[in-house]
Design an enzyme around this catalytic site. Structure first.
Site, PDB file in Angstrom:
ATOM      1  N   GLY A 337      54.321  53.639  17.843  1.00  0.00           N
ATOM      2  CA  GLY A 337      55.535  52.882  17.538  1.00  0.00           C
ATOM      3  C   GLY A 337      55.810  51.929  18.680  1.00  0.00           C
ATOM      4  O   GLY A 337      55.081  51.914  19.674  1.00  0.00           O
ATOM      5  N   ASP A 453      72.813  57.757  20.153  1.00  0.00           N
ATOM      6  CA  ASP A 453      71.938  56.943  19.298  1.00  0.00           C
ATOM      7  C   ASP A 453      71.313  57.810  18.213  1.00  0.00           C
ATOM      8  O   ASP A 453      70.142  57.646  17.867  1.00  0.00           O
ATOM      9  CB  ASP A 453      70.856  56.258  20.154  1.00  0.00           C
ATOM     10  CG  ASP A 453      70.224  55.059  19.438  1.00  0.00           C
ATOM     11  OD1 ASP A 453      70.700  54.713  18.337  1.00  0.00           O
ATOM     12  OD2 ASP A 453      69.254  54.485  19.977  1.00  0.00           O
TER      13      ASP A 453
HETATM   14  P1  ADP Z   1      63.371  53.008  21.229  1.00  0.00           P
HETATM   15  O1  ADP Z   1      64.223  53.322  22.388  1.00  0.00           O
HETATM   16  O2  ADP Z   1      62.730  51.672  21.311  1.00  0.00           O
HETATM   17  O3  ADP Z   1      64.068  53.174  19.921  1.00  0.00           O
HETATM   18  P2  ADP Z   1      61.936  55.465  20.624  1.00  0.00           P
HETATM   19  O4  ADP Z   1      61.972  56.540  21.649  1.00  0.00           O
HETATM   20  O5  ADP Z   1      62.857  55.652  19.471  1.00  0.00           O
HETATM   21  O6  ADP Z   1      62.176  54.088  21.321  1.00  0.00           O
HETATM   22  O7  ADP Z   1      60.425  55.319  20.110  1.00  0.00           O
HETATM   23  C1  ADP Z   1      60.021  54.250  19.270  1.00  0.00           C
HETATM   24  C2  ADP Z   1      58.997  54.737  18.248  1.00  0.00           C
HETATM   25  O8  ADP Z   1      57.874  55.329  18.873  1.00  0.00           O
HETATM   26  C3  ADP Z   1      59.533  55.807  17.335  1.00  0.00           C
HETATM   27  O9  ADP Z   1      60.182  55.269  16.215  1.00  0.00           O
HETATM   28  C4  ADP Z   1      58.258  56.532  16.919  1.00  0.00           C
HETATM   29  O10 ADP Z   1      57.610  55.868  15.859  1.00  0.00           O
HETATM   30  C5  ADP Z   1      57.405  56.465  18.160  1.00  0.00           C
HETATM   31  N1  ADP Z   1      57.606  57.666  18.983  1.00  0.00           N
HETATM   32  C6  ADP Z   1      58.499  57.831  19.971  1.00  0.00           C
HETATM   33  N2  ADP Z   1      58.418  59.046  20.504  1.00  0.00           N
HETATM   34  C7  ADP Z   1      57.448  59.709  19.828  1.00  0.00           C
HETATM   35  C8  ADP Z   1      56.899  61.031  19.891  1.00  0.00           C
HETATM   36  N3  ADP Z   1      57.338  61.926  20.778  1.00  0.00           N
HETATM   37  N4  ADP Z   1      55.925  61.373  19.011  1.00  0.00           N
HETATM   38  C9  ADP Z   1      55.471  60.479  18.122  1.00  0.00           C
HETATM   39  N5  ADP Z   1      55.951  59.223  18.015  1.00  0.00           N
HETATM   40  C10 ADP Z   1      56.926  58.822  18.850  1.00  0.00           C
HETATM   41 MG    MG Z   2      64.592  54.639  18.726  1.00  0.00          MG
END
Ligand code: ADP
Ligand code: MG
Length: 611
Positions: A337, A453
């Protein structure tokens, strides 16, 4: 799980027909006098005992496939209370209407069933022994998986009963029954060579009688021509009360030396066909049960490698530090992601004893000091959390870029998962996942953290039946005496998920997380739609200020929509906290989980009355 009739004053629990008749006699034998008791042969069924013309009538109430209750040939009702309510107005085939409840004498609680009394201890012991869990991990497993575990136990409980003798022959059974004293009614039960059949061996007048027990097409157990039961232990308990075609009632069990006797919960060996601790999962979270081709057995959260922290192993704990060595981290090209900060990549982290799959949040190169600080703050928050329903941090790595290393949740964000699998995922599955989210949030609330969030995009799935809360980029730890955090200025905020006090006063608390939880529920029950569709931030604010709220998603159970609306109570003081939210969704989840289990379990046929 409480009995659906537990609250009814005329419910006696697991009493026999003779006892029911005693109570009715004591209460005067008036026409229409009635009581309700547990049915001893079907899981979740009841018997209505009714007086008419100084005679007793006993009507079995079956729990149907869809979770409703009905007397054979009668109308279906959503619960035992509603059924009794109906028959108090309309006899509809009964000998008369229900006129006078025969209430339990004061101080008398409903009689716990054989299984009921063992249930709690059994669930606890089963989870403890099967998954080797202790403490908080054990408690969380019991709460989140009680319906699934209870079903597993219900169908295998006989294996732990003293009267059950695995793999002994007919001759050996006779020898065992003849050894020691030989009172009439001494019995044991053993599996026969022919798959799915059993033999009940019973001594009477110094002779041993063997009865064949078979399973019908629907999986119910019976002695041919006899009463049918959902489980073997129910069959035995019933035949203790009533000979029902046997030469004599079952009395004393001929104990199996390998099963401890006494009333304490028997020890429970792990269910042999359950996979344990699977590190690589099918994306749908199912694995076929060995020997049962096509049959699907669910993987429980405790079966996965991310239920407990990798540091729950004391050996691994020795190496636990926030900063990880780059040489132990392997990064894949695969992107899971992305966001403003950079991208999230797949990887593997090498620990002392094992290698684990990880997700690595990589900060874009050339980023400002401020961004690095933000990522470090996120890491510091996550570092303080350890719960099965929250994505754990493994550590931070400072190398070619700043990297946040987390547990892997391969299923991706909740809204995307649901919108892509709408047809395959029943509402009960959505409730199960949202219950897990409430457990994670209850933990955060207890630890005095605000998430700020919470949204479906930040709920990641390990598999179809296991959700974890992620993205602690905006989260804050509250001071010991604080119940809210005041943001210095408004930022790039997810306004559609924010409670009025966040927007109006920049005040964030667990109760404002509850508001976001309500929106997340809405996203989940719409299978991933966007809340407030095309509306822009300011429009949403005035919409909410006018007292309007998101509409009920199609097919959303009313209980769940009521809960959402309670999460959107305007004044934060009047909103439920996560402890309440979790209890409410748990109650609903348990009530439908037992029904969903019935729907996948052997068919309950309509049989002759035989209470
Ligand atoms: P942001 O702060 O940009 O929203 P996130 O922590 O929500 O960042 O992560 C963005 C994307 O990365 C998530 O929507 C997911 O698809 C992927 N992702 C994040 N953490 C994980 C994880 N622990 N395992 C698998 N995918 C993850
Ligand atoms: Mg996020």
């Amino acid at each position: 799980m409480p009995d659906a009739a537990a609250h009814l004053p005329f419910f006696y629990g697991s009493i026999s027909r003779a006892e029911a008749e005693e109570y009715l006699k004591l209460a005067g034998m008036a026409d229409g006098l009635f009581l309700l008791r547990q049915c001893l042969r079907s899981l979740g069924g009841y018997v209505l005992s009714l007086v008419h013309d100084l005679r007793f009538h006993h009507y079995p109430i079956e729990r149907q496939l869809n979770g409703t209750y009905a007397i054979a040939g009668g109308k279906a009702h959503c619960g035992p209370a509603e059924l009794c309510e109906f028959y108090s107005r309309d006899a509809d085939g009964l000998c008369c209407t229900l006129r006078k409840p025969c209430n339990r004498p004061s101080g008398l609680e409903p009689q716990a069933g054989v299984f009921d009394s063992l249930r709690e201890t059994m669930v606890r012991d089963y989870v403890r022994q099967t998954w080797k869990l202790e403490g908080e991990a054990l408690e969380q497993a019991i709460i989140s998986q009680a319906p699934q575990v209870e079903k597993l136990i219900a169908t295998t409980a006989h294996e732990r009963m003293p009267w059950y003798h695995n793999a002994i022959s007919r001759d050996e059974a006779e020898r065992m029954l003849f050894s020691g004293s030989q009172p009439d009614g001494k019995f044991l039960l053993r599996p026969r060579k022919e798959q799915g059949t059993y033999a009940l061996s019973l001594i009477y007048g110094k002779t041993v009688y063997h009865y064949l027990i078979t399973q019908d097409k629907a999986g119910k157990y019976c002695i041919p021509e006899g009463t049918k039961f959902d489980t073997l232990w129910q069959l035995v308990e019933y035949l203790k009360l009533k000979a029902d075609g046997l030469i004599y009632c079952l009395k004393e069990s001929c104990p199996n030396a390998s099963v401890p006797t006494g009333t304490a919960a028997p020890t429970l060996p792990a269910h042999p066909s359950m996979p344990r601790r699977i590190d690589t999962l099918n994306s749908d979270g199912y694995t076929p049960e060995p020997g049962e081709a096509g049959e699907k057995s669910r993987i429980l959260p405790m079966d996965t490698s991310v239920y407990e922290s990798p540091y729950s192993d004391p050996e691994e704990l020795k190496d636990k530090k926030l900063f990880l060595k780059r040489e132990n981290l392997m990064m894949d090209e695969v992107e899971l992601g992305s966001g403003n900060f950079g991208c999230v990549r797949k990887g593997v982290y090498k620990m002392r004893k094992k290698q684990i799959d990880v997700a690595i949040k990589v900060l874009k190169s050339g980023n400002e000091k401020a961004e690095k600080e933000e990522m470090m703050k996120e890491a510091q928050i996550m570092h303080q959390l350890d719960n099965p329903y929250i994505v754990r941090i493994i550590g931070v790595c400072r190398a070619e870029a700043l990297m946040l290393v987390m547990e892997m949740a391969l299923g991706g964000p909740l809204h995307k998962f649901l919108s892509s699998k709408k047809e395959e995922i029943p509402v009960s599955n959505v409730v199960e996942l949202m219950h897990q989210v409430s457990m994670g949030m209850k933990y955060l609330e207890e630890k005095n953290f605000v998430h700020r969030d919470l949204a479906a995009r930040n709920v990641l799935l390990v598999n179809q039946h296991y959700a974890k809360i992620s993205d602690f980029g905006l989260s804050k730890a509250l001071g010991a005496d604080d119940s809210y955090y005041t943001a210095r200025s408004a930022g790039k905020w997810p306004l559609k998920w924010y409670a009025p006090e966040c927007i109006n006063f920049r005040k964030f608390s667990s109760r404002s997380d509850v508001w976001s939880y309500g929106i997340t529920m809405w996203e989940a029950f719409t299978y991933g739609q966007k809340p407030y569709k095309k509306m822009k931030g300011p429009e949403v604010i005035s919409f909410v200020e006018q007292g309007k709220r998101l509409e009920r998603p199609t097919d959303c159970p009313p209980e769940m929509y009521t809960l959402m609306n309670d999460c959107w109570i305007y004044k934060w003081e009047d909103r439920p906290d996560f402890s309440m939210v979790e209890t409410r969704i748990r109650t609903y989840y348990y009530s439908i989980a037992s029904k969903a289990d019935l729907a996948t379990s052997p068919v309950q046929g309509a049989e002759a009355a035989c209470a």
